[in-house]
Design an enzyme around this catalytic site. Structure first.
Site, PDB file in Angstrom:
ATOM      1  N   ALA A  79       0.816  -1.216   0.000  1.00 44.18           N
ATOM      2  CA  ALA A  79       0.000   0.000   0.000  1.00 44.18           C
ATOM      3  C   ALA A  79       0.851   1.269   0.000  1.00 44.18           C
ATOM      4  CB  ALA A  79      -0.940  -0.008   1.206  1.00 44.18           C
TER       5      ALA A  79
ATOM      6  N   GLU B  78       3.386   1.896  -1.684  1.00 44.73           N
ATOM      7  CA  GLU B  78       3.813   2.200  -3.051  1.00 44.73           C
ATOM      8  C   GLU B  78       2.669   2.662  -3.955  1.00 44.73           C
ATOM      9  OE1 GLU B  78       6.692   0.184  -0.890  1.00 44.73           O
ATOM     10  OE2 GLU B  78       4.772  -0.741  -1.419  1.00 44.73           O
TER      11      GLU B  78
ATOM     12  N   GLY C 268       0.460  -5.348  15.791  1.00 43.58           N
ATOM     13  CA  GLY C 268       0.871  -5.008  17.143  1.00 43.58           C
ATOM     14  C   GLY C 268       1.858  -3.857  17.233  1.00 43.58           C
TER      15      GLY C 268
ATOM     16  N   HIS D 289       3.375   0.369  12.767  1.00 47.03           N
ATOM     17  CA  HIS D 289       3.525   0.259  11.317  1.00 47.03           C
ATOM     18  C   HIS D 289       2.220   0.571  10.582  1.00 47.03           C
ATOM     19  CE1 HIS D 289       4.230  -2.055   7.488  1.00 47.03           C
ATOM     20  NE2 HIS D 289       5.316  -1.319   7.562  1.00 47.03           N
TER      21      HIS D 289
ATOM     22  N   PHE E 124     -10.042   5.918  -3.983  1.00 49.37           N
ATOM     23  CA  PHE E 124      -9.415   5.276  -2.830  1.00 49.37           C
ATOM     24  C   PHE E 124     -10.136   3.973  -2.515  1.00 49.37           C
ATOM     25  CE2 PHE E 124      -8.651   4.771   1.765  1.00 49.37           C
ATOM     26  CZ  PHE E 124      -7.279   4.934   1.812  1.00 49.37           C
TER      27      PHE E 124
END
Length: 156
Positions: free
Chosen positions: A57, A59, A86, A89, A114
């Site tokens: 995602a 990129e 967790g 990120h 989107f």
């Protein structure tokens, strides 16, 4: 009063789909939904659809920008899935994908739809990729087609 609304049927549209490979077990369903919507509802011809695979995602924005700049497409549809884990990120990838695609949309002359799922868990992703909550890939494709027609009407 002047009201501008547009249909989604756009048989001559040239649409690029940029899709993340990461989480492709979900993204494959988003792609199937998008392709079905483009062809069956939008009446877009196969030869006018380009599919570009990217690693993840993160990129999507740079690829959407490159596609928009070519002048070969009337719209770009970005598809991907970011599932919270967790670590932080999720926030970085989801946030950059979202803001990056918004930036491309604002700085290009074509719609950038989107179709990136940002979910708390895999169950939510599955629900949004063609089960209980519909198919967000199909919704993004239809949004792109409608926006092609809205922008044409505004500029007419």
């Amino acid at each position: 009063m002047n009201v501008i609304e547009a249909a989604v049927a756009t048989p001559d549209a040239r649409v690029a789909l940029v899709i993340a490979r990461f989480n492709n077990f979900i993204n494959d369903s988003l792609l199937s939904g998008a392709l079905d919507a483009l062809k069956r509802i939008g009446q877009v011809k196969d030869e006018n659809i380009t599919v570009v695979w990217v690693p993840g995602a993160y990129e999507l924005p740079v690829t959407a920008r490159a596609l928009a700049k070519t002048g070969k497409h009337d719209a770009v549809v970005a598809l991907g899935t970011v599932i919270r884990g967790g670590t932080a990120h999720f926030e970085f990838v989801a946030g950059e994908a979202s803001s990056g695609l918004a930036s491309v949309a604002m700085h290009s002359d074509i719609p950038v739809a989107f179709g990136v799922l940002t979910t708390e868990n895999i169950e939510q992703a599955i629900e949004r990729a063609g089960t209980k909550a519909g198919n967000k890939g199909a919704e993004a494709a239809l949004t792109a087609l409608e926006m092609i027609n809205v922008l044409k009407a505004i500029n007419a």
